[in-house]
Design an enzyme around this catalytic site. Sequence first.
Site, PDB file in Angstrom:
ATOM      1  N   HIS A   1       0.821  -1.209   0.000  1.00  0.00           N
ATOM      2  CA  HIS A   1       0.000   0.000   0.000  1.00  0.00           C
ATOM      3  C   HIS A   1       0.854   1.258   0.000  1.00  0.00           C
ATOM      4  CE1 HIS A   1      -3.713  -2.356   1.455  1.00  0.00           C
ATOM      5  NE2 HIS A   1      -3.619  -2.291   0.157  1.00  0.00           N
TER       6      HIS A   1
ATOM      7  N   ARG B   1     -27.876   4.302  -3.113  1.00  0.00           N
ATOM      8  CA  ARG B   1     -26.521   4.495  -3.632  1.00  0.00           C
ATOM      9  C   ARG B   1     -25.448   3.951  -2.708  1.00  0.00           C
ATOM     10  NH1 ARG B   1     -25.961  11.067  -3.761  1.00  0.00           N
ATOM     11  NH2 ARG B   1     -23.741  10.818  -3.493  1.00  0.00           N
TER      12      ARG B   1
ATOM     13  N   CYS C   1     -22.904  17.194 -12.574  1.00  0.00           N
ATOM     14  CA  CYS C   1     -21.831  17.193 -11.566  1.00  0.00           C
ATOM     15  C   CYS C   1     -21.773  15.867 -10.807  1.00  0.00           C
ATOM     16  CB  CYS C   1     -21.989  18.367 -10.609  1.00  0.00           C
ATOM     17  SG  CYS C   1     -23.537  18.340  -9.706  1.00  0.00           S
TER      18      CYS C   1
ATOM     19  N   ARG D   1     -23.232  25.024  -3.829  1.00  0.00           N
ATOM     20  CA  ARG D   1     -24.501  24.358  -3.539  1.00  0.00           C
ATOM     21  C   ARG D   1     -24.860  24.571  -2.074  1.00  0.00           C
ATOM     22  NH1 ARG D   1     -24.967  17.995  -4.210  1.00  0.00           N
ATOM     23  NH2 ARG D   1     -23.960  17.946  -2.172  1.00  0.00           N
TER      24      ARG D   1
ATOM     25  N   ASN E   1     -25.599  11.028  -9.439  1.00  0.00           N
ATOM     26  CA  ASN E   1     -25.491  10.014  -8.370  1.00  0.00           C
ATOM     27  C   ASN E   1     -26.873   9.770  -7.772  1.00  0.00           C
ATOM     28  OD1 ASN E   1     -22.795  10.492  -8.872  1.00  0.00           O
ATOM     29  ND2 ASN E   1     -22.496  11.746  -7.044  1.00  0.00           N
ATOM     30  N   ASP E   2     -27.540  10.864  -7.435  1.00  0.00           N
ATOM     31  CA  ASP E   2     -28.875  10.715  -6.869  1.00  0.00           C
ATOM     32  C   ASP E   2     -29.906  10.364  -7.935  1.00  0.00           C
ATOM     33  OD1 ASP E   2     -28.862  10.978  -4.035  1.00  0.00           O
ATOM     34  OD2 ASP E   2     -28.119  13.013  -4.323  1.00  0.00           O
TER      35      ASP E   2
ATOM     36  N   GLU F   1     -32.022  15.960  -9.515  1.00  0.00           N
ATOM     37  CA  GLU F   1     -31.566  14.709  -8.883  1.00  0.00           C
ATOM     38  C   GLU F   1     -32.709  13.712  -8.723  1.00  0.00           C
ATOM     39  OE1 GLU F   1     -28.184  15.420  -6.055  1.00  0.00           O
ATOM     40  OE2 GLU F   1     -29.573  16.954  -5.330  1.00  0.00           O
TER      41      GLU F   1
HETATM   42  C1  PEP Z   1     -25.221  13.852  -7.168  1.00  0.00           C
HETATM   43  O1  PEP Z   1     -26.189  13.423  -6.534  1.00  0.00           O
HETATM   44  O2  PEP Z   1     -24.883  13.399  -8.285  1.00  0.00           O
HETATM   45  C2  PEP Z   1     -24.397  14.941  -6.610  1.00  0.00           C
HETATM   46  C3  PEP Z   1     -23.450  15.511  -7.327  1.00  0.00           C
HETATM   47  O3  PEP Z   1     -24.628  15.271  -5.307  1.00  0.00           O
HETATM   48  P1  PEP Z   1     -24.102  14.399  -4.054  1.00  0.00           P
HETATM   49  O4  PEP Z   1     -23.227  13.317  -4.594  1.00  0.00           O
HETATM   50  O5  PEP Z   1     -23.409  15.359  -3.171  1.00  0.00           O
HETATM   51  O6  PEP Z   1     -25.395  13.893  -3.480  1.00  0.00           O
HETATM   52 MG    MG Z   2     -26.886  14.516  -4.846  1.00  0.00          MG
END
Ligand code: PEP
Ligand code: MG
Length: 843
Positions: free
Chosen positions: A463, A735, A772, A606, A724-725, A701
């Site tokens: 590592h 997630r 993002c 944000r 992501n959301d 999201e």
């Molecule tokens: C997302 O949901 O893609 C995002 C950028 O916000 P977070 O990962 O902070 O929930």
């Molecule tokens: Mg998010």
Amino acid sequence: MSTFTEPGLLPRELIRLDAGVVDKADAIRQATALLTAAGCVRPAFEASMLRREQASNTYLGKGIAIPHGMVDERELIQRDGIAVLQVRGGVEWNEGQRAQLVVAIAARSDAHIGILRRLTRLMADEARIAALGRTDDAGELIQALAGIDAAPQAAEAPAEDLAQRFDWVLDYPSGLHARPATEWAATARRFAARIRVRHGDEAADARNMISLLQLGLKAGDLLTVSAEGSDAADALATLRIVLTGLSSREKADAQKAEDKRRAAARAGVWQPPGTMQSVDGVSASPGLAIGRLHRLQAGPLEIADEPIELVAAADQLHDALTRARNELRALADATGRRLGAADAGIFRAQAELLNDPALITLASQHLVEGHGLAWSWHQAVEATAGSLAALGNAVLAGRATDLRDVGQRVLAQIDPALAAPTTNELPAGSILVAEDLTPTDTAGLDAERVAGLVTALGGPTSHTAILARTLGLPAVVGAGAALARLADGDEAIVDGSAGRLYLQPSAADLESARAWIAAEAARRERAAQARALPALTRDGHAVAIGANINLAEQAAFALSQGAEGVGLMRTEFLFLERGDSPSEEDQYRAYRAMAEALEGRPLVIRTLDIGGDKQVAYLDLPREENPFLGVRGSRLLLRRPELLVPQLRALYRTARDGAAAISVMFPMITSAAELLALRETCGRIRAELGAPEIPLGIMIEVPSAALMADELARDADFFSIGTNDLTQYTLAIDRQNPVLAPEADSLHPAVLKLIAATVAGAHAHGRWVGVCGGIAGDPHGAALLAGLGVDELSMTPRDIPAVKERLRQSELTALQALAARALAAPDAAAVRALAAVAAEATA
Ligand code: PEP
Ligand code: MG
């Protein structure tokens, strides 16, 4: 094997489920009655146990008490046995301590140690203790306290399969190393079933990471995973998904490592003009550096053996382990932010080592024998690390180093005087020479002061080597005993690519090395210039590129990677890393610092996104059944003006005073009404402060927001899609769920369709759309998003160069055609497969 594993120690008649117990004396009386009836003790044992209670505290912790007799009254014991009273409501053992499981021990031999081994193992598993306190099945108690599955080492496990099984050929290119093994073990531990992994004649307990690593599995090895117990079928189905699901990540990681190796090989190896003395080792991280040797003295640890009371020791050990785990979690977070997710995984794997029951058991045994806590822990770590290192397997030798590293961390928690010396005080330009370096040492190195690393031990897969590569420090490992003869302060040249340390260089050698280093720097500079070019497709379409960073200190690095601004500054970190809410002033300083660091470049901040996976203890928010579907993000801000107002004031003050083009966006918007309410508060605060108008955007999201983009675009100045959301809500996959992680692919056509709808809605009103979420940093994902019409991509700084390169090689028309095919694809795998098609088209 010690006598405690004999089933005869705890026959069914020595267990009383749901015992009605009045008080502690009553519990001791009942336990003695059981032991007497079974022929284990004479009736006078009751008085001996009561005397023991006067002399010491037998409450072990976590609702378990272990009454036992006086040492000098062992003649009252006729044969070894333990009696268990399950007291569902608990019985007060001492003030403030309630026992749900009373484990009365009658033992003349080492059975006592054996029972404690089991109990201390159990102490690490609170869910199991709670289950034992409720169970109607005496068999579970027998299994837990006197069962025969005590052998944690692979070598002791019989190489036979359990009742249900599946076979699988391991296809991880680097074999089973610590990071995937951590995930296997964590998955196995979620089930009650016994789970075994067998390769040939050797088998391992799937819950135990070290046991898994000891199998030494390589790519191509055939494994049999088998299980037995009430949830065996579920456990096997889940493990199969996790094992196979990790393959693609493992392959991608191996590919990245290979690309890095190739890039290093392309750079070639330096040839010194003269003949110098040198010490040869193994190349661990490429590059050439000149510096002065600085030896890091590890020094043997002198640990006094100061016996302490067992119960206090068990508590202290438990606390030290908890604090060390928390530290490792924080270190993983910090490393993830500084170096990336793969390097952060090193510390997650280290935390897993602390869950090794064999290690904790060994330490407990020493404690029970009457040794001191620090001494016992150190002995257990050294013995375990020593046996790993002795197996002659490089991966396991690496884990021995990791184990000593975490062992040291726990020692420092037990006694701060035992903390390891730090590397903070190094003179600038040092070539660090050490017997070995732990990942903790390496991650904490100040790259400004350290020119290179040379260690006597360790291998290229350690590592430490991985971290050195990420830090860009030339490193040589495994250079052996010759290092011991080197003198501090001597000038030397470390060649990480050749795996060699050159000593006493002549003026000509130094000059040649400097020239080589300068040429290498020039090559890197050319690469940096390429990163600085805009993400312009061949046919002239520009995509804006932002960085996702939270701290002003990260801005310089982000810009060096080619970021044109910040597309997502998450403000939660201001709240998550402290014990109380940051004031308006604290926030203003953080936003202002970021604005200044960006020198007028765009900055999207944000507002607070708390809830879901980001919980802040001191806010005392009510517990929710489904926090991801609860009062999260903007829903929380609208209900908690004491959070919203200071943040908006700090943001508008930054807009008024700062140089950057700042925009504000709101997370987790589901309806226009939420946005309008937030806009209204913004308007009021802006007027109070005399601040300028700033763009107010929203994150997309939630599927409802994507589908209503056309409506929302009337009131939002821009959109940024949080894939992501959006992915978790579209595919109904939490997630954070590791089992479903392989299926939670943001390139799923359903997600892409929602992105297309968002772009259409935004563009109809002349608004721009960014992405993002993580997929923006994946070159194939970025190509598809650009093809779908996304205007801005914001990502982790390290991902920027590859994304820019991908976009610069493409024509917008080709990307649009690619996106159209992706929208028509049947599933995420088909969308991923388009990457190969696209690569051929641009080749
Ligand atoms: C997302 O949901 O893609 C995002 C950028 O916000 P977070 O990962 O902070 O929930
Ligand atoms: Mg998010």
